[in-house]
Design a protein around this motif. Structure first.
Motif, PDB file in Angstrom:
ATOM      1  N   ARG A 199      -3.854   1.693  -3.918  1.00  0.00           N
ATOM      2  CA  ARG A 199      -4.848   2.681  -3.501  1.00  0.00           C
ATOM      3  C   ARG A 199      -5.393   3.463  -4.686  1.00  0.00           C
ATOM      4  O   ARG A 199      -6.584   3.750  -4.768  1.00  0.00           O
ATOM      5  CB  ARG A 199      -4.201   3.639  -2.496  1.00  0.00           C
TER       6      ARG A 199
ATOM      7  N   GLU B 118      -7.804  -2.172  -2.979  1.00  0.00           N
ATOM      8  CA  GLU B 118      -7.293  -1.113  -2.108  1.00  0.00           C
ATOM      9  C   GLU B 118      -6.054  -1.568  -1.362  1.00  0.00           C
ATOM     10  O   GLU B 118      -5.117  -0.790  -1.147  1.00  0.00           O
ATOM     11  CB  GLU B 118      -8.397  -0.703  -1.135  1.00  0.00           C
ATOM     12  N   ASN B 119      -6.023  -2.837  -0.977  1.00  0.00           N
ATOM     13  CA  ASN B 119      -4.873  -3.366  -0.258  1.00  0.00           C
ATOM     14  C   ASN B 119      -3.634  -3.445  -1.135  1.00  0.00           C
ATOM     15  O   ASN B 119      -2.515  -3.383  -0.640  1.00  0.00           O
ATOM     16  CB  ASN B 119      -5.206  -4.757   0.301  1.00  0.00           C
TER      17      ASN B 119
ATOM     18  N   ALA C 234      -0.056   3.580   4.018  1.00  0.00           N
ATOM     19  CA  ALA C 234       0.076   4.040   2.634  1.00  0.00           C
ATOM     20  C   ALA C 234       0.734   5.415   2.562  1.00  0.00           C
ATOM     21  O   ALA C 234       1.272   5.797   1.518  1.00  0.00           O
ATOM     22  CB  ALA C 234      -1.295   4.085   1.956  1.00  0.00           C
TER      23      ALA C 234
ATOM     24  N   LYS D 141       0.814  -1.212   0.000  1.00  0.00           N
ATOM     25  CA  LYS D 141       0.000   0.000   0.000  1.00  0.00           C
ATOM     26  C   LYS D 141       0.847   1.261   0.000  1.00  0.00           C
ATOM     27  O   LYS D 141       0.403   2.312  -0.471  1.00  0.00           O
ATOM     28  CB  LYS D 141      -0.920   0.017   1.220  1.00  0.00           C
TER      29      LYS D 141
END
Length: 780
Positions: A604, A600-601, A731, A230
């Motif tokens: 992003r 998303e993992n 992230a 991320k």
């Protein structure tokens, strides 16, 4: 097994005739290791007790600091205070009493031709050094020093113009895996130190090459991606390279350990020190040679003051871990001897050895230890350590007080089984916490888990490195050492005594040593308590010398605002749809949610693009109006009051405030008065002003954020080293690293661990407050 069990001839200690200050008067002692633990006290002792002896110290340059500068810094330490005052200053002391030689091992410069004694007490003292460093220091460095010494006392015709005395500080553990009584003599073995050194140094190149193979790099990169995906490619790349270096180091340590054990030694340290002794014997055939073999060197008994020590030594981490309640068992044999000797006794014995004159070509060996005359078993030291911490706990009673374990000495196998079970439980819990919600309860669980993981790693490291020392069955005889001590002039006994049989272990361990090593821990704990007692979130900011030269960057979701982009989407899309449309939208989102979260993992930016496709067909102007008319109160109620106050503090200090978010711009409209600059995702529209489902440009997430900050700072004269950044997600690690004052706000577990490791500020901002409407930024 290539270590012989034959009993070698033992050379007796030569006599002393007079006081040490007289025997060493007018002598020049060339020293290595003066900046190390034993070397520092040796230098202090020479300057204090041997006024007519000249120490010439070999010290390497370190960065921009030359050798003389480093020695001036060295004599600035407290034990040299009286000497400095008497000389009129640190530089004056160095220039009047010490000859400084700039150089290093194995790159030894020409040594003074008027040298009398070479005292070699430098060396790698780690029990698990990489094999190449161990050989470079303990064999190659020793050879280079001796060759430079011989060159200094040899004329152009190749004849020795004087016979120097070479004193080599080694270790008692060069005996390797022998058992029983170890005499003060050269260890008999048939190892070719030249061959072993050549191969030991070559292993560095071999392992480096293997670390760069596609197969190895692929494994390391995938490990890094599982942790840092991320955070972005560059963060992953940095971690991959760090893992490669760690892998190389660990393989070099493993190679050294296995080679040493295959030849009869415990580890690479003792193996290469033993080979170094053989180098000394071969090159010292035509000079005087003495070898000093200390056991485990700990704090001083008497000089320069009781308890003097630099750093933590071999036994200290175990002692401190027990006092903190982090050492549940020790895989030691309770009747095995832990051979501890105070540092000042090693220093005193070494200088007494320097004053002897052994026969040319017949090295004399000295064991400086306590096991032969004043043995201390592991059961004994456990009793002393436990008694001390019961009387003087590291943490006062009450909540947080350490519970001292009761040791039963169950043996290495039982402890190893416990470690394996604990490791598996730790790994399972760690996987679960990495995906846990961003709540304080999970952060606290992660902190507790990390402490447990550190304890497991600590125990495993000590079991691996010191396992055999914990079950040793050897006695290092010290006949030469005691004979030398007994020949000291009575006037020297107060300053130079080194008979290890005279002190009481309770007094030394409980009243002197443990009290000394715990003192800095207690001071540190007191500082931590004071820091916890004062708010760190709202410490006073330093106003910018010129307004606008310092920046404060804030993430939005999870940092300033208790929300996320999925919630924001539902806020604006559901009201405009009818009942059927709302049901369809929610069901569709639920159906796609696992895929969105998986995306998303991993990425992003890809996640945001996928989510923003759902805005296709929305009227952008109507969306903005809806936010202004309907959602402003909802957004304001979800702002963290601490965040608003912090932003205002930055503005009052003359700092430029910036909001960096991947959220679409309409949702940032209520926050416009707070920030000097807002960077958000812009939805692309068609000719009718309806959203196409695309963005006008890539969302500013991950490593794009520090790139933007650097560009903005360069264009606006902002000093990022003095700037601030606030974020909650791993992230945003790269964004936080871009500034000099990173702050992790309500961080997820991976970011919390990064922040703790790098000593960043970690703060908790409340997610909601009924008073948050009173904190609205409107009108600012």
């Amino acid at each position: 097994m290539t270590i012989s069990t034959d009993t070698p001839d033992v050379a007796e200690a030569p006599p002393l005739e007079g006081r040490l200050r007289d025997l060493l008067a007018g002598k020049k002692i060339v020293m290595t290791g003066a900046t190390g633990f034993i070397g520092e006290q040796l230098l202090w002792k020479i300057l204090t007790e041997l006024p007519d002896t000249t120490p010439a110290v070999l010290v390497r340059r370190k960065g921009s600091a030359g050798a003389r500068d480093r020695v001036i810094t060295l004599v600035g330490k407290p034990i040299f205070r009286e000497l400095v005052q008497a000389a009129g200053g640190k530089a004056e002391l160095v220039d009047s009493r010490i000859e400084v030689i700039e150089g290093d091992l194995p790159n030894v410069p020409p040594l003074p031709r008027d040298l009398d004694i070479v005292l070699h007490c430098a060396g790698d003292v780690s029990f698990d050094p990489p094999i190449d460093k161990a050989f470079a220091t303990n064999t190659v460095g020793t050879r280079a020093l001796m060759e430079a010494m011989l060159e200094a006392v040899t004329d152009e015709a190749g004849t020795l113009v004087k016979v120097p005395h070479y004193v080599h500080v080694s270790t008692a553990y060069t005996a390797g895996r022998r058992r029983g009584m170890i005499p003060e003599a050269q260890h008999v073995h048939d190892i070719d130190y030249d061959t072993e050194t050549t191969w030991g140094l070559k292993l560095k190149e071999t392992i480096e090459l293997e670390s760069r193979t596609p197969e190895r790099l692929t494994r390391l990169r995938r490990q890094a991606e599982r942790v840092h995906r991320k955070a972005g490619y560059l963060t992953t790349a940095r971690d991959t390279e760090e893992r490669r270096r760690t892998w190389v180091h660990d393989k070099l340590v493993e190679a050294g350990t296995e080679r040493a054990r295959s030849l009869g030694w415990t580890d690479c340290y003792t193996f290469t020190k033993a080979l170094g002794e053989r180098v000394v014997a071969d090159l010292g055939r035509n000079i005087m040679v003495s070898v000093v073999r200390p056991a485990i060197v700990e704090s001083s008994l008497k000089h320069p003051y009781p308890g003097w020590i630099e750093g933590f030594k071999m036994a200290d981490p175990i002692i401190l871990a027990y006092g903190k309640g982090n050492m549940p068992e020790l895989p030691a044999s309770p009747d095995s001897v832990i051979d501890i000797v105070p540092c000042d006794m090693v220093v005193n014995a070494t200088l007494a050895v320097c004053a002897t004159r052994p026969r040319i070509g017949e090295p004399v060996f000295y064991h400086v230890n306590s096991g032969a005359r004043n043995p201390l078993t592991f059961a004994d030291i456990y009793d002393h350590v436990r008694h001390y911490f019961l009387e003087h706990p590291l943490t006062p009673g009450g909540q947080g007080a350490a519970q001292l374990p009761t040791w039963s000495f169950p043996g290495a196998q039982r402890v190893d089984q416990l470690l394996n079970t604990s490791t598996k439980a730790y790994e399972f819990a760690d996987m679960a916490l990495k995906i846990a919600p961003r709540w304080e309860v999970f952060r606290q669980l992660a902190r507790d888990l990390d402490k447990g993981g550190e304890q497991i790693a600590f125990l495993r490291r000590y079991l691996t490195i010191y396992g055999e020392y914990l079950r040793s069955e050897v006695t290092y005889l010290d006949d030469n050492t005691i004979a030398l001590h007994n020949r000291l002039d009575p006037a020297d006994l107060d300053a130079f005594a080194f008979d290890s049989s005279v002190y009481d272990w309770k007094e030394y361990l409980e009243d002197i040593h443990i009290a000394s090593i715990t003192a800095p821990i207690r001071r540190m704990e007191e500082l931590k308590r004071k820091r916890r007692a004062r708010p760190t979130t709202y410490r006073e900011l330093t106003p910018a010398k010129q307004p606008g030269t310092v920046l404060a960057a804030f993430d939005l979701d999870g940092t300033v605002l208790n929300s996320d982009v999925i919630q924001s989407y539902l806020w604006v899309r559901l009201p405009e749809l009818g009942p059927w449309g709302r049901s369809k939208a929610v069901l569709g989102l639920v159906r796609d949610l696992p895929g969105l979260l998986w995306t998303e993992n991993r990425d992003r930016g890809a996640f945001l693009r996928a989510l923003y496709r759902r805005y296709r067909g929305a009227d952008l102007a109507a969306l903005e109006s809806f936010v202004d008319d309907t959602l402003t109160d909802l957004i304001m109620d979800r702002l963290a009051p601490e965040a608003i106050r912090r932003i205002r503090e930055h503005r009052d200090a003359g700092h430029t405030t910036v909001l960096l978010t991947g959220t679409i711009r309409p949702f940032t409209r209520p926050l416009t008065p707070l920030f000097d600059h807002i960077v958000a995702a812009d939805l692309a529209t068609d000719e009718q002003g309806r959203c196409t489902g695309y963005l006008t440009g890539p969302p500013l997430v991950g490593e794009a954020r520090p790139a933007w900050l650097r560009h903005y700072a360069a264009a606006n004269g902002i000093d990022l080293a003095k700037s601030y950044a606030y974020a909650d997600s791993h992230a945003d690690e790269s964004m936080l690293r871009a500034v000099g004052n990173p702050v992790a706000v309500n961080p997820d577990v991976p970011l919390m661990r990064v922040a703790q490791a790098d000593h960043w500020s970690i703060v908790e901002w409340s997610s909601h407050s009924a008073g948050s409407r009173r904190n609205r930024p409107l009108g600012r």
